[in-house]
Design an enzyme around this catalytic site. Structure first.
Site: not given
Ligand code: NAD
Length: 481
Positions: A179, A254, A288, A385
């Site tokens: 997704k 992650e 991240c 964060e």
């Molecule tokens: P998010 O958790 O809001 O969304 C991430 C993904 O999850 C999106 O595709 C979103 O549509 C999906 N999602 C949202 N709600 C969901 C649910 N209830 N069930 C399943 N999927 C769902 O995060 P974001 O705001 O898009 O990204 C930022 C965050 O991601 C930050 O905290 C960042 O640190 C983290 N991040 C971590 C890494 C890593 O490798 N550790 C890399 C990039 C980003």
């Protein structure tokens, strides 16, 4: 090759480009203008069912598993090759869809190709063991695939983050439903295009775009998936883990970070301040593993801060496509949440040295590089964060105190040390609780070096040889001959 952005994008299911079941669309906007640039077919839970069914059929057909592993690897290498033909399209797309600079957009394609080639090259090197059990018994292990791998990707670097998981899954014989993030979905459709052009068997990779609360949740909770790779926030990760727990399926998580760099008194301050500035302002801090806390020895605090401030102020902020150093935040929502946390910092008594505001006279989601000083470890801005271009600076007196501050958040993704003293660097690296430690250069490493979190930053590793182990389960076969 045209770099014009297609106005409508479909989902890629079972090797075909299809509309969403509901016929609804998601509007994709340019974060530098907040104007629409394209529409995407909105995948809903019914589309998740179709994508998972396609991946299941492909897995059950054993089309990948029965291939000699090096052919699976060759497929990934061909995807990398095909992706290379799309570099101009992707670089421009990433400026408009994601807020990247052109250079960063190009670099993301090169990085993604490295992942595909690296894991392609490893396809025939993942070997089992033969375990001696005495006369008349043959025992061996197999690195067996899990089955259907569900992958959920965030918006900050969708192409490389998505491609590395797809590559690991396919070379180990799994099939994938991915997704893409609703805020920046387009580049992953070009990965699907590259897979199609490379001849990746239909149904083995399915890429859909929908919102998280319905489509993401439906994918994570689907009865017919066997494995989850989730990259995103801690809160969402927790709900994904709850869904996985219902069905007892393994996950690679992650999650977020609040990574700290310790600057000792003997550090090369020019090198440290340059590296630290890049470590938090690159891609407007939407990484991240951004170095969003700096723990600085009191004796060099003022000089270091002056250098960091100069580096922050030297950065130009504006649309990446126009050659600025730092682009926008992905959305108005994201910008507002960062500004809100900045206000908390001021209320907590920290000093806002530079930035902390919305850029005036622009319709986009821009804010300048931001530095807080006079920060104490108990403040919210020292613990939460931002996921934006904001760094907090905390002074220290002894190495023990620096370690205690660095380890004092719920996160444990990355950490850094700046010193000329190798013994001190080793002593510090040993005590920092983090998945990776950078000494004298933030983000030192590469696709070859394992990457992942400790504590609430998650578990499992992406990148490096270790990542492959997250996509296989050991199966033992014992034979009485
Ligand atoms: P998010 O958790 O809001 O969304 C991430 C993904 O999850 C999106 O595709 C979103 O549509 C999906 N999602 C949202 N709600 C969901 C649910 N209830 N069930 C399943 N999927 C769902 O995060 P974001 O705001 O898009 O990204 C930022 C965050 O991601 C930050 O905290 C960042 O640190 C983290 N991040 C971590 C890494 C890593 O490798 N550790 C890399 C990039 C980003």
């Amino acid at each position: 090759m045209t770099t014009e952005i297609k106005s409508y994008w479909q989902n890629y299911i079972n090797g075909e480009w299809v509309d969403g079941d509901s016929g609804e669309r998601i509007v994709v906007s340019n974060p530098a203008t907040n104007k629409p640039i394209a529409e995407v077919a909105r995948a809903m839970p019914a589309d998740v069912d179709k994508a998972v069914a396609a991946a299941r059929r492909a897995f059950d057909s054993r089309v990948l598993w029965e291939m000699r592993p090096h052919f699976r690897g060759d497929l990934m290498i061909e995807v990398a090759h095909q992706l290379g033909k799309l570099v101009d399209r992707i670089a421009v797309l990433e400026c408009h869809d994601n807020g990247k600079t052109l250079a960063a957009g190009r670099a993301e394609v090169a990085l993604t190709q490295r992942y595909l080639n690296y894991y392609g090259g490893m396809a025939d090197k993942l070997e089992g063991r033969q375990i001696p059990l005495g006369e008349g018994i043959l025992d061996y292990t197999i690195n067996a695939p899990f089955g259907v791998s569900a992958q959920i990707v965030p918006w900050n670097g969708p192409l490389p983050v998505g491609a590395r998981s797809v590559a690991c899954a396919l070379v180990t014989g799994n099939t994938v439903v991915l997704k893409s993030p609703e805020d920046s979905p387009l580049s992953l459709f070009l990965l699907a295009e590259a897979c199609e052009m490379a001849g990746v068997p239909k149904g083995t990779v399915n890429i859909i775009c929908g919102y998280g609360h319905d489509t993401g949740a439906a994918l994570a909770a689907h009865n017919d998936i066997d494995h989850i790779v989730f990259t995103g926030s801690v809160t969402t990760g927790q709900s994904v883990l709850r869904a996985a727990a219902e069905r007892v399926i393994p996950c690679v998580m992650e999650l977020g970070g609040k990574s700290a760099g310790i600057v000792y008194a003997d550090a090369d301050l020019e090198q440290a301040s340059t590296s630290a500035a890049r470590g938090v302002f690159h891609h407007a801090g939407q990484i991240c593993s951004a170095g969003s806390r700096l723990i600085v020895h009191r004796s060099i605090h003022d000089e270091f801060v002056a250098r960091l401030k100069a580096s922050a102020e030297a950065r130009t902020v504006g649309p990446g496509i126009d050659g600025f150093d730092m682009g926008p935040l992905i959305s108005a929502r994201q910008l507002n949440s960062i500004l809100e946390l900045c206000r908390v910092g001021v209320d907590e008594g920290a000093t806002l040295l530079v930035g902390g505001n919305r850029m005036p006279d622009t319709p986009g989601n821009f804010m300048p590089p931001t530095i807080f000083t006079n920060v104490t470890p108990d403040m919210r801005i020292a613990k939460e964060e931002f996921f934006g271009p904001v760094v907090v600076i905390i002074p220290f007196d002894t190495p023990e105190e620096a370690i205690e501050i660095a380890n004092s958040t719920d996160y444990g993704l990355a950490a850094g040390v700046y010193t000329r003293d190798l013994k001190l660097a080793l002593w510090t690296s040993d005590r920092l609780i983090a998945g990776q430690v950078y000494v004298n250069e933030w983000w030192l490493g590469g696709i070859e070096t394992p990457f992942g979190g400790t504590k609430r930053s998650g578990y499992g590793r992406e990148k490096g040889q270790e990542a492959l182990l997250g996509y296989v389960q050991t199966k033992n076969v014992a034979i009485r001959i």
